[in-house]
Design a protein around this motif. Structure first.
Motif, mmCIF file in Angstrom:
data_model
loop_
_atom_site.group_PDB
_atom_site.id
_atom_site.type_symbol
_atom_site.label_atom_id
_atom_site.label_comp_id
_atom_site.label_asym_id
_atom_site.label_seq_id
_atom_site.Cartn_x
_atom_site.Cartn_y
_atom_site.Cartn_z
ATOM 1 N N MET A 1 0.839 -1.199 0.000
ATOM 2 C CA MET A 1 0.000 0.000 0.000
ATOM 3 C C MET A 1 0.875 1.251 0.000
ATOM 4 N N VAL A 2 0.456 2.261 -0.705
ATOM 5 C CA VAL A 2 1.209 3.508 -0.747
ATOM 6 C C VAL A 2 1.079 4.206 0.598
ATOM 7 N N ARG A 3 2.185 4.785 1.079
ATOM 8 C CA ARG A 3 2.168 5.483 2.358
ATOM 9 C C ARG A 3 1.216 6.672 2.322
ATOM 10 N N LYS A 4 0.434 6.810 3.369
ATOM 11 C CA LYS A 4 -0.257 8.083 3.563
ATOM 12 C C LYS A 4 0.550 8.832 4.610
ATOM 13 N N ASN A 5 0.208 8.655 5.868
ATOM 14 C CA ASN A 5 1.021 9.312 6.888
ATOM 15 C C ASN A 5 1.323 8.401 8.052
ATOM 16 N N GLU A 6 1.096 7.104 7.844
ATOM 17 C CA GLU A 6 1.238 6.168 8.958
ATOM 18 C C GLU A 6 2.699 5.844 9.257
ATOM 19 N N LEU A 7 2.949 5.471 10.515
ATOM 20 C CA LEU A 7 4.265 4.942 10.895
ATOM 21 C C LEU A 7 4.122 3.430 10.899
ATOM 22 N N ARG A 8 4.981 2.739 10.132
ATOM 23 C CA ARG A 8 4.852 1.298 9.997
ATOM 24 C C ARG A 8 5.712 0.568 11.020
ATOM 25 N N GLU A 9 5.433 -0.715 11.168
ATOM 26 C CA GLU A 9 6.179 -1.571 12.092
ATOM 27 C C GLU A 9 7.683 -1.456 11.812
ATOM 28 N N GLY A 10 8.475 -1.146 12.824
ATOM 29 C CA GLY A 10 9.930 -1.076 12.669
ATOM 30 C C GLY A 10 10.447 0.292 12.265
ATOM 31 N N GLU A 11 9.571 1.171 11.791
ATOM 32 C CA GLU A 11 10.044 2.472 11.333
ATOM 33 C C GLU A 11 10.375 3.374 12.526
ATOM 34 N N VAL A 12 11.260 4.343 12.270
ATOM 35 C CA VAL A 12 11.688 5.257 13.336
ATOM 36 C C VAL A 12 11.450 6.691 12.906
ATOM 37 N N ALA A 13 10.681 7.406 13.738
ATOM 38 C CA ALA A 13 10.459 8.835 13.512
ATOM 39 C C ALA A 13 11.236 9.612 14.562
ATOM 40 N N ILE A 14 11.618 10.814 14.233
ATOM 41 C CA ILE A 14 12.378 11.659 15.159
ATOM 42 C C ILE A 14 11.615 12.953 15.413
ATOM 43 N N ASP A 15 12.024 13.660 16.471
ATOM 44 C CA ASP A 15 11.556 15.035 16.648
ATOM 45 C C ASP A 15 12.416 15.900 15.735
ATOM 46 N N LEU A 16 11.803 16.525 14.768
ATOM 47 C CA LEU A 16 12.578 17.320 13.820
ATOM 48 C C LEU A 16 13.161 18.546 14.508
ATOM 49 N N PRO A 17 14.419 18.896 14.190
ATOM 50 C CA PRO A 17 14.953 20.158 14.700
ATOM 51 C C PRO A 17 14.146 21.324 14.128
ATOM 52 N N PRO A 18 14.219 22.495 14.763
ATOM 53 C CA PRO A 18 13.476 23.643 14.234
ATOM 54 C C PRO A 18 13.908 23.937 12.803
ATOM 55 N N ALA A 19 12.957 24.384 11.984
ATOM 56 C CA ALA A 19 13.263 24.666 10.580
ATOM 57 C C ALA A 19 14.231 25.822 10.465
ATOM 58 N N GLN A 20 15.195 25.671 9.538
ATOM 59 C CA GLN A 20 16.066 26.800 9.192
ATOM 60 C C GLN A 20 15.631 27.203 7.794
ATOM 61 N N ASP A 21 15.270 28.407 7.609
ATOM 62 C CA ASP A 21 14.671 28.822 6.345
ATOM 63 C C ASP A 21 15.721 28.884 5.247
ATOM 64 N N ALA A 22 15.531 28.050 4.217
ATOM 65 C CA ALA A 22 16.449 28.054 3.086
ATOM 66 C C ALA A 22 16.071 29.135 2.078
ATOM 67 N N GLY A 23 14.988 29.809 2.305
ATOM 68 C CA GLY A 23 14.591 30.899 1.423
ATOM 69 C C GLY A 23 14.046 30.441 0.084
ATOM 70 N N LEU A 24 13.408 29.286 0.057
ATOM 71 C CA LEU A 24 12.825 28.805 -1.197
ATOM 72 C C LEU A 24 11.699 29.719 -1.666
ATOM 73 N N VAL A 25 11.613 29.896 -2.981
ATOM 74 C CA VAL A 25 10.394 30.492 -3.551
ATOM 75 C C VAL A 25 9.838 29.499 -4.561
ATOM 76 N N PHE A 26 8.553 29.270 -4.493
ATOM 77 C CA PHE A 26 7.942 28.382 -5.473
ATOM 78 C C PHE A 26 7.786 29.160 -6.774
ATOM 79 N N ILE A 27 8.320 28.578 -7.858
ATOM 80 C CA ILE A 27 8.301 29.288 -9.147
ATOM 81 C C ILE A 27 7.052 28.955 -9.945
ATOM 82 N N GLY A 28 6.268 28.022 -9.454
ATOM 83 C CA GLY A 28 5.047 27.661 -10.169
ATOM 84 C C GLY A 28 4.382 26.476 -9.506
#
Ligand code: SAM
Length: 163
Positions: A1-28
């Motif tokens: 099955m395609v992942r939606k947002n579930e954590l599967r058996e054996g998988e490891v999630a972390i607490d993400l560090p705070p975002a550092q803004d890379a300054g992206l702009v969406f071009i479209g």
């Protein structure tokens, strides 16, 4: 099955560090036939459906010259992905691999890349085949495929360094 947002058996999630803004702009934004991750190809194919790279102002003039190339590299932001899973189980069978050994959309910075075939240009839109993203996925960048590209500017010393 395609992942939606579930954590599967054996998988490891972390607490993400705070975002550092890379300054992206969406071009479209990318218009594709797919509205569900369950249907979207895992990797685009060059005989796949035509998709539209709709370029926003003020970036439209940057399309100039794109039609010199048959293949383009497209970078996009997989905006509906989880970003916190570092060990993943693609087969959902408790066996895991590190995120950096996968092309999974689930990654700290969910950037997708595809080599696409140029079909044509219509106004502010570049028509291509070879994508694998949801309709309305934000577009980050477009470059000529490196196999077709020869730098236009004069070479620099580093270009001749081999060791
Ligand atoms: N070709 C790119 C790469 O290799 O970097 C992306 C590959 S990724 C495996 C493609 C999958 O990402 C699709 O099958 C879909 O499940 C998921 N996906 C597509 N668009 C997405 C979006 N906007 N947000 C989150 N996931 C997305």
């Amino acid at each position: 099955m395609v992942r939606k947002n579930e954590l599967r058996e054996g998988e490891v999630a972390i607490d993400l560090p705070p975002a550092q803004d890379a300054g992206l702009v969406f071009i479209g934004r990318i218009r594709t036939p797919w509205t569900s991750r369950m249907e979207t190809p895992r990797q685009g194919r060059q005989d796949g459906p035509i998709c539209r790279l709709e370029i926003f102002e003020p970036f439209v003039p940057a399309i100039k010259g794109v039609d010199f190339y048959s293949n383009l590299e497209v970078l996009y932001w997989l905006d509906q992905s989880r970003r916190d899973i570092i060990l993943q189980s693609p087969k959902n069978n408790e066996k895991t691999r590190g995120t950096f050994s996968l092309r999974s959309p689930v990654r700290p910075n969910p950037i997708g890349t595809s080599i696409v075939k140029l079909v044509g240009i219509e106004g502010n839109a570049i028509l291509v085949r070879g994508l694998d993203c949801l309709d309305n996925t934000p577009l980050i960048d477009i470059k000529p495929d490196r196999c077709e590209f020869t730098p236009l500017a004069a070479p620099q010393p580093g270009d001749f360094e081999t060791e």
